[in-house]
Design an enzyme around this catalytic site. Structure first.
Site, PDB file in Angstrom:
ATOM      1  N   THR A   1       0.884  -1.423  -0.162  1.00 30.04           N
ATOM      2  CA  THR A   1      -0.207  -0.088   0.035  1.00 30.04           C
ATOM      3  C   THR A   1       0.802   1.216  -0.047  1.00 30.04           C
ATOM      4  O   THR A   1       0.472   2.264  -0.478  1.00 30.04           O
ATOM      5  CB  THR A   1      -1.093  -0.146   1.175  1.00 30.04           C
TER       6      THR A   1
ATOM      7  N   GLY B   1      17.052 -10.748   3.422  1.00 32.12           N
ATOM      8  CA  GLY B   1      16.073 -11.520   2.579  1.00 32.12           C
ATOM      9  C   GLY B   1      14.707 -12.189   3.187  1.00 32.12           C
ATOM     10  O   GLY B   1      14.353 -13.123   2.639  1.00 32.12           O
TER      11      GLY B   1
ATOM     12  N   GLY C   1      12.259 -10.016   4.558  1.00 32.59           N
ATOM     13  CA  GLY C   1      11.118  -9.497   4.628  1.00 32.59           C
ATOM     14  C   GLY C   1      11.232  -8.412   5.953  1.00 32.59           C
ATOM     15  O   GLY C   1      10.115  -7.999   6.151  1.00 32.59           O
TER      16      GLY C   1
ATOM     17  N   SER D   1      13.476  -5.968   6.604  1.00 34.40           N
ATOM     18  CA  SER D   1      13.833  -4.866   6.186  1.00 34.40           C
ATOM     19  C   SER D   1      15.298  -4.522   6.521  1.00 34.40           C
ATOM     20  O   SER D   1      15.769  -3.575   7.278  1.00 34.40           O
ATOM     21  CB  SER D   1      13.349  -3.528   6.711  1.00 34.40           C
TER      22      SER D   1
ATOM     23  N   GLU E   1      17.566   3.421  -2.758  1.00 30.76           N
ATOM     24  CA  GLU E   1      16.908   2.336  -3.257  1.00 30.76           C
ATOM     25  C   GLU E   1      16.540   2.483  -4.547  1.00 30.76           C
ATOM     26  O   GLU E   1      16.663   1.528  -5.483  1.00 30.76           O
ATOM     27  CB  GLU E   1      15.980   1.566  -2.236  1.00 30.76           C
TER      28      GLU E   1
ATOM     29  N   ASP F   1       9.504   1.125   5.164  1.00 30.18           N
ATOM     30  CA  ASP F   1      10.516   0.405   6.031  1.00 30.18           C
ATOM     31  C   ASP F   1      11.437   1.524   6.381  1.00 30.18           C
ATOM     32  O   ASP F   1      11.967   1.555   7.656  1.00 30.18           O
ATOM     33  CB  ASP F   1      11.359  -0.602   4.967  1.00 30.18           C
TER      34      ASP F   1
HETATM   35  C1  GLA Z   1       8.968  -3.984   0.698  1.00 34.85           C
HETATM   36  C2  GLA Z   1       9.127  -2.415   0.468  1.00 34.85           C
HETATM   37  C3  GLA Z   1       8.040  -1.631   1.179  1.00 34.85           C
HETATM   38  C4  GLA Z   1       6.733  -2.088   0.801  1.00 34.85           C
HETATM   39  C5  GLA Z   1       6.701  -3.661   1.237  1.00 34.85           C
HETATM   40  C6  GLA Z   1       5.084  -4.087   0.935  1.00 34.85           C
HETATM   41  O1  GLA Z   1       9.282  -4.159   2.307  1.00 34.85           O
HETATM   42  O2  GLA Z   1      10.517  -2.027   0.856  1.00 34.85           O
HETATM   43  O3  GLA Z   1       8.241  -0.263   0.628  1.00 34.85           O
HETATM   44  O4  GLA Z   1       6.260  -1.963  -0.231  1.00 34.85           O
HETATM   45  O5  GLA Z   1       7.754  -4.284   0.638  1.00 34.85           O
HETATM   46  O6  GLA Z   1       4.476  -3.511   1.744  1.00 34.85           O
END
Ligand code: GLA
Length: 384
Positions: free
Chosen positions: A35, A122, A124, A126, A160, A172
């Protein structure tokens, strides 16, 4: 690694003590995925794992950076000639971040950097935002730059997007920079305003890494974002944030099935995220759990970023959690982690269910972390 050993390692490498140690956390997203780049809402919390960087000033314009666990060599480059590196990705996080920091302030020159982190990569959670924000915090403190958290987040995101090549949103970096202890935060990714969401003391956050290696993440991620932007363009709105569910259904015939489903995920996920904030404020774990279940189903079926392993984990966890709380995949998807919210006294039971059933189902071993909502970037004490 303790702060002491980080300082010692810095000293062993550079032959003097660091001037500053900066730190920034990773994050877990409780609800609101895919989102942020649609200018919508997210509800993440910073976690207790992060990146620490020990640094000293240099008298020249050279950057000498070492990242533990990534490399055996020091990355050396001049601030005036920053180039993309094709063989070691971590270097681009240092290079890109400093390149865009320079556009914000040129009041800094060379430095020695020793980087160490414990955010699983890797997964998720961050690790890269934590890396970028830790670097920005460290440089800002080392050179006394005026750098607000929101600006640091925007610089990290630009690095990024425009240097590393991932078109991520702002979530993130923003939560890594601005997180609050014992709080999740509702971020409005359009105006970057933040509402604090206190986590009830008896609620535990359990994060389980599926240990599925994420493949093609960046290209799939970038293509999802492009699909969303295409739909926004068709409806002539600035972002999917501006499209209502009724408008989407009214215009369904001009969209492909895939476009329709991507947009439906984003619109419904925004609603769920705002509602989850209210549920959290009301300490209503059952409602939160239902929203998390719906979010996962939407990410799986409409947005198609889940995997069979993540779906299995969600099922195992939500069954063990029961009615008070829930579980969903978290972050970009295509592997990575599931987040569960539950009463503290459920943690042992849920952990046992995951340890027993996940390997049976997938042949994979999960990593399980109980996370505490933690503070965003800060300068570590004890060093001047
Ligand atoms: C990654 C991206 C974020 C966000 C998520 C999904 O973590 O870095 O900006 O889009 O995916 O919500």
């Amino acid at each position: 690694m303790t702060d002491r050993s980080l300082e010692k390692n810095f000293e062993a490498l550079f032959q003097h003590a660091p001037g500053v140690v900066g730190y920034a956390p990773g994050r877990v997203n409780i609800i609101g995925d895919h989102t942020d780049y649609n200018e919508g809402f997210v509800l993440p919390a910073a976690i207790q794992m992060g990146t620490s960087i020990a640094a000293s000033r240099r008298n020249d314009d050279q950057i000498c950076a070492f990242a533990e666990g990534f490399t055996h060599t020091i990355d050396q480059f001049l601030l005036d000639t920053i180039e993309y590196c094709h063989n070691e990705m971590w270097r681009n996080y240092v290079r890109g971040t400093l390149q865009f920091l320079r556009q914000h302030s040129d009041q800094f020159s060379g430095m020695n950097l020793y980087i160490a982190g414990n955010v699983p990569q890797g997964a998720g959670l961050s690790s890269s935002a934590s890396f970028e924000i830790a670097l920005l915090k460290t440089v800002a403190d080392l050179y006394s730059l005026d750098l607000a958290g929101v600006d640091a987040a925007l610089i990290g995101q630009t690095a990024e997007n425009s240097f590393v090549g991932c078109n991520c949103g702002i979530m993130d970096q923003l939560v890594s920079a601005m997180g609050l202890e014992n709080h999740a935060m509702l971020l409005d990714c359009r105006d970057l305003s933040i509402k604090d969401a206190p986590l009830p003391a008896e609620v535990a956050i359990l994060v389980v890494n599926s240990n599925v290696k994420r493949g093609l993440v960046d290209s799939e991620y970038n293509s999802r974002r492009a699909q969303c932007e295409a739909v926004a363009q068709i409806f002539e709105v600035a972002a999917l944030r501006d499209l209502s569910l009724d408008q989407l259904y009214d215009g369904q015939s001009i969209l492909s099935d895939e476009q329709f489903r991507r947009a439906r995920h984003v619109i419904t996920e925004n609603h769920r995220t705002v509602e989850a904030m209210a549920a959290m404020q009301a300490n209503d774990l059952s409602r939160l759990g239902r929203l998390m279940a719906e979010s996962h189903a939407s990410l799986r079926d409409d947005y198609q970023v889940s995997t069979l392993e993540l779906d299995g984990l969600v099922e195992i966890m939500s069954t063990a959690i029961g009615a008070r709380g829930g579980a969903r995949m978290t972050g970009g998807g295509f592997g990575g982690c599931v987040v569960g919210l539950m009463p503290e006294q459920k943690v042992a039971e849920v952990t046992a269910a995951v340890q027993q059933r996940y390997p049976q189902r997938t042949g994979l071993k999960p990593d399980i972390y109980q996370c505490t909502a933690s503070m965003g970037a800060f300068r570590k004490q004890g060093i001047d």
